[in-house]
Design a protein around this motif. Sequence first.
Motif, PDB file in Angstrom:
ATOM      1  N   MET A  31       0.843  -1.211   0.000  1.00  0.00           N
ATOM      2  CA  MET A  31       0.000   0.000   0.000  1.00  0.00           C
ATOM      3  C   MET A  31       0.863   1.241   0.000  1.00  0.00           C
ATOM      4  O   MET A  31       0.613   2.193  -0.743  1.00  0.00           O
ATOM      5  CB  MET A  31      -0.915   0.024   1.239  1.00  0.00           C
ATOM      6  N   LYS A  32       1.885   1.249   0.858  1.00  0.00           N
ATOM      7  CA  LYS A  32       2.762   2.414   0.979  1.00  0.00           C
ATOM      8  C   LYS A  32       3.453   2.699  -0.354  1.00  0.00           C
ATOM      9  O   LYS A  32       3.472   3.843  -0.825  1.00  0.00           O
ATOM     10  CB  LYS A  32       3.788   2.173   2.083  1.00  0.00           C
ATOM     11  N   LEU A  33       3.999   1.653  -0.992  1.00  0.00           N
ATOM     12  CA  LEU A  33       4.691   1.838  -2.278  1.00  0.00           C
ATOM     13  C   LEU A  33       3.732   2.301  -3.378  1.00  0.00           C
ATOM     14  O   LEU A  33       4.062   3.174  -4.180  1.00  0.00           O
ATOM     15  CB  LEU A  33       5.384   0.537  -2.699  1.00  0.00           C
ATOM     16  N   ALA A  34       2.546   1.732  -3.415  1.00  0.00           N
ATOM     17  CA  ALA A  34       1.556   2.109  -4.443  1.00  0.00           C
ATOM     18  C   ALA A  34       1.107   3.555  -4.244  1.00  0.00           C
ATOM     19  O   ALA A  34       0.944   4.305  -5.204  1.00  0.00           O
ATOM     20  CB  ALA A  34       0.356   1.173  -4.398  1.00  0.00           C
ATOM     21  N   LYS A  35       0.935   3.945  -2.973  1.00  0.00           N
ATOM     22  CA  LYS A  35       0.513   5.323  -2.685  1.00  0.00           C
ATOM     23  C   LYS A  35       1.606   6.308  -3.072  1.00  0.00           C
ATOM     24  O   LYS A  35       1.318   7.358  -3.660  1.00  0.00           O
ATOM     25  CB  LYS A  35       0.157   5.461  -1.201  1.00  0.00           C
ATOM     26  N   GLU A  36       2.873   5.956  -2.765  1.00  0.00           N
ATOM     27  CA  GLU A  36       3.996   6.848  -3.099  1.00  0.00           C
ATOM     28  C   GLU A  36       4.176   6.977  -4.608  1.00  0.00           C
ATOM     29  O   GLU A  36       4.544   8.032  -5.103  1.00  0.00           O
ATOM     30  CB  GLU A  36       5.300   6.327  -2.466  1.00  0.00           C
ATOM     31  N   SER A  37       3.924   5.901  -5.337  1.00  0.00           N
ATOM     32  CA  SER A  37       4.094   5.943  -6.799  1.00  0.00           C
ATOM     33  C   SER A  37       2.912   6.628  -7.495  1.00  0.00           C
ATOM     34  O   SER A  37       2.949   6.876  -8.686  1.00  0.00           O
ATOM     35  CB  SER A  37       4.280   4.543  -7.361  1.00  0.00           C
ATOM     36  N   LYS A  38       1.880   6.941  -6.717  1.00  0.00           N
ATOM     37  CA  LYS A  38       0.670   7.623  -7.230  1.00  0.00           C
ATOM     38  C   LYS A  38       0.009   6.837  -8.362  1.00  0.00           C
ATOM     39  O   LYS A  38      -0.554   7.415  -9.281  1.00  0.00           O
ATOM     40  CB  LYS A  38       0.998   9.050  -7.665  1.00  0.00           C
ATOM     41  N   ALA A  39       0.106   5.516  -8.246  1.00  0.00           N
ATOM     42  CA  ALA A  39      -0.574   4.634  -9.192  1.00  0.00           C
ATOM     43  C   ALA A  39      -1.885   4.220  -8.537  1.00  0.00           C
ATOM     44  O   ALA A  39      -1.938   3.268  -7.763  1.00  0.00           O
ATOM     45  CB  ALA A  39       0.300   3.428  -9.508  1.00  0.00           C
ATOM     46  N   THR A  40      -2.948   4.961  -8.824  1.00  0.00           N
ATOM     47  CA  THR A  40      -4.207   4.771  -8.096  1.00  0.00           C
ATOM     48  C   THR A  40      -4.799   3.379  -8.289  1.00  0.00           C
ATOM     49  O   THR A  40      -5.356   2.815  -7.346  1.00  0.00           O
ATOM     50  CB  THR A  40      -5.248   5.830  -8.522  1.00  0.00           C
ATOM     51  N   TYR A  41      -4.670   2.814  -9.486  1.00  0.00           N
ATOM     52  CA  TYR A  41      -5.228   1.482  -9.703  1.00  0.00           C
ATOM     53  C   TYR A  41      -4.545   0.466  -8.785  1.00  0.00           C
ATOM     54  O   TYR A  41      -5.200  -0.348  -8.132  1.00  0.00           O
ATOM     55  CB  TYR A  41      -5.086   1.069 -11.177  1.00  0.00           C
ATOM     56  N   TYR A  42      -3.215   0.546  -8.731  1.00  0.00           N
ATOM     57  CA  TYR A  42      -2.464  -0.375  -7.874  1.00  0.00           C
ATOM     58  C   TYR A  42      -2.756  -0.108  -6.401  1.00  0.00           C
ATOM     59  O   TYR A  42      -2.814  -1.034  -5.588  1.00  0.00           O
ATOM     60  CB  TYR A  42      -0.958  -0.286  -8.149  1.00  0.00           C
ATOM     61  N   TYR A  43      -2.928   1.152  -6.071  1.00  0.00           N
ATOM     62  CA  TYR A  43      -3.249   1.496  -4.685  1.00  0.00           C
ATOM     63  C   TYR A  43      -4.597   0.905  -4.295  1.00  0.00           C
ATOM     64  O   TYR A  43      -4.754   0.357  -3.199  1.00  0.00           O
ATOM     65  CB  TYR A  43      -3.222   3.013  -4.490  1.00  0.00           C
ATOM     66  N   LEU A  44      -5.573   0.964  -5.190  1.00  0.00           N
ATOM     67  CA  LEU A  44      -6.883   0.353  -4.921  1.00  0.00           C
ATOM     68  C   LEU A  44      -6.749  -1.160  -4.751  1.00  0.00           C
ATOM     69  O   LEU A  44      -7.369  -1.752  -3.850  1.00  0.00           O
ATOM     70  CB  LEU A  44      -7.867   0.679  -6.061  1.00  0.00           C
ATOM     71  N   CYS A  45      -5.939  -1.788  -5.600  1.00  0.00           N
ATOM     72  CA  CYS A  45      -5.728  -3.244  -5.488  1.00  0.00           C
ATOM     73  C   CYS A  45      -5.089  -3.598  -4.142  1.00  0.00           C
ATOM     74  O   CYS A  45      -5.495  -4.561  -3.477  1.00  0.00           O
ATOM     75  CB  CYS A  45      -4.849  -3.746  -6.630  1.00  0.00           C
ATOM     76  N   THR A  46      -4.075  -2.804  -3.750  1.00  0.00           N
ATOM     77  CA  THR A  46      -3.395  -3.090  -2.474  1.00  0.00           C
ATOM     78  C   THR A  46      -4.304  -2.841  -1.281  1.00  0.00           C
ATOM     79  O   THR A  46      -4.210  -3.540  -0.269  1.00  0.00           O
ATOM     80  CB  THR A  46      -2.097  -2.261  -2.342  1.00  0.00           C
ATOM     81  N   LEU A  47      -5.198  -1.845  -1.396  1.00  0.00           N
ATOM     82  CA  LEU A  47      -6.177  -1.612  -0.321  1.00  0.00           C
ATOM     83  C   LEU A  47      -7.107  -2.815  -0.172  1.00  0.00           C
ATOM     84  O   LEU A  47      -7.400  -3.270   0.954  1.00  0.00           O
ATOM     85  CB  LEU A  47      -6.999  -0.347  -0.598  1.00  0.00           C
ATOM     86  N   THR A  48      -7.565  -3.345  -1.285  1.00  0.00           N
ATOM     87  CA  THR A  48      -8.447  -4.523  -1.251  1.00  0.00           C
ATOM     88  C   THR A  48      -7.708  -5.699  -0.615  1.00  0.00           C
ATOM     89  O   THR A  48      -8.256  -6.402   0.253  1.00  0.00           O
ATOM     90  CB  THR A  48      -8.891  -4.889  -2.685  1.00  0.00           C
ATOM     91  N   ASN A  49      -6.478  -5.889  -1.057  1.00  0.00           N
ATOM     92  CA  ASN A  49      -5.666  -6.987  -0.516  1.00  0.00           C
ATOM     93  C   ASN A  49      -5.442  -6.814   0.983  1.00  0.00           C
ATOM     94  O   ASN A  49      -5.576  -7.766   1.766  1.00  0.00           O
ATOM     95  CB  ASN A  49      -4.331  -7.048  -1.267  1.00  0.00           C
ATOM     96  N   ALA A  50      -5.112  -5.593   1.400  1.00  0.00           N
ATOM     97  CA  ALA A  50      -4.859  -5.336   2.826  1.00  0.00           C
ATOM     98  C   ALA A  50      -6.122  -5.583   3.636  1.00  0.00           C
ATOM     99  O   ALA A  50      -6.051  -6.102   4.759  1.00  0.00           O
ATOM    100  CB  ALA A  50      -4.370  -3.900   3.016  1.00  0.00           C
ATOM    101  N   GLY A  51      -7.290  -5.250   3.092  1.00  0.00           N
ATOM    102  CA  GLY A  51      -8.543  -5.503   3.800  1.00  0.00           C
ATOM    103  C   GLY A  51      -8.813  -6.982   3.962  1.00  0.00           C
ATOM    104  O   GLY A  51      -9.370  -7.417   4.977  1.00  0.00           O
ATOM    105  N   GLU A  52      -8.415  -7.779   2.978  1.00  0.00           N
ATOM    106  CA  GLU A  52      -8.618  -9.226   3.054  1.00  0.00           C
ATOM    107  C   GLU A  52      -7.641  -9.877   4.056  1.00  0.00           C
ATOM    108  O   GLU A  52      -7.995 -10.818   4.745  1.00  0.00           O
ATOM    109  CB  GLU A  52      -8.426  -9.861   1.662  1.00  0.00           C
ATOM    110  N   VAL A  53      -6.419  -9.322   4.122  1.00  0.00           N
ATOM    111  CA  VAL A  53      -5.376  -9.900   4.986  1.00  0.00           C
ATOM    112  C   VAL A  53      -5.566  -9.458   6.432  1.00  0.00           C
ATOM    113  O   VAL A  53      -5.470 -10.272   7.352  1.00  0.00           O
ATOM    114  CB  VAL A  53      -3.967  -9.493   4.472  1.00  0.00           C
ATOM    115  N   ASN A  54      -5.845  -8.170   6.652  1.00  0.00           N
ATOM    116  CA  ASN A  54      -5.946  -7.626   8.005  1.00  0.00           C
ATOM    117  C   ASN A  54      -7.413  -7.304   8.287  1.00  0.00           C
ATOM    118  O   ASN A  54      -7.890  -6.218   7.989  1.00  0.00           O
ATOM    119  CB  ASN A  54      -5.073  -6.384   8.114  1.00  0.00           C
ATOM    120  N   LYS A  55      -8.127  -8.230   8.885  1.00  0.00           N
ATOM    121  CA  LYS A  55      -9.562  -8.092   9.124  1.00  0.00           C
ATOM    122  C   LYS A  55      -9.864  -6.978  10.124  1.00  0.00           C
ATOM    123  O   LYS A  55     -10.928  -6.379  10.079  1.00  0.00           O
ATOM    124  CB  LYS A  55     -10.168  -9.411   9.627  1.00  0.00           C
ATOM    125  N   LYS A  56      -8.915  -6.694  11.033  1.00  0.00           N
ATOM    126  CA  LYS A  56      -9.157  -5.656  12.045  1.00  0.00           C
ATOM    127  C   LYS A  56      -9.195  -4.267  11.399  1.00  0.00           C
ATOM    128  O   LYS A  56     -10.011  -3.425  11.790  1.00  0.00           O
ATOM    129  CB  LYS A  56      -8.060  -5.679  13.126  1.00  0.00           C
TER     130      LYS A  56
END
Length: 171
Positions: A31-56
């Motif tokens: 997420m951090k790398l995608a946000k820094e690279s300003k690649a919004t599509y990748y950032y959205l993908c990483t957000l989805t992934n992070a939500g699936e991995v970290n339920k809290k």
Amino acid sequence: DEESLSRMYLSNFYAKIKDTVKAIEFAEEAMKLAKESKATYYYLCTLTNAGEVNKKKAPIYIKEYHRLNDSILFEERKARNQFFKIQLETDEITQEKEKAIKQKWVQTSIIATILLIVILLFIIFKQRSQKKEFVLIQNQQKANEEIYQLMLNQQAKEEEAKKKEKKRIAL
């Protein structure tokens, strides 16, 4: 971009083998790398992934996902509206151009018609004046012939009068 994707895939791998700590760590790095690279599509993908991995933290990631997705949609709609506005203005300009061309043709046609009428009237008046001149010349010739005939008749009368006078004197 590639680094964030590789971290995301690593996160998925560790999530499948049930190593949640490493999965969360790689998900957050992605997420951090995608946000820094300003690649919004990748950032959205990483957000989805992070939500699936970290339920809290999933609600936070989902909230961020929706906020970013909504802003992207808003920008897309704004760009689309601007495109349609430009297209509408272009259509209006095209219609105005076509209208101006039609008006120009109408004006040209009217001017050409008026010019043709003026030329025809000029020709008609010139022919009439030539005809009148011709008739006048004919009348003048007839009058000249009549004068000539009258002069001949007058001369003939004078000669006859001279002959009569000579005969009277001779007697």
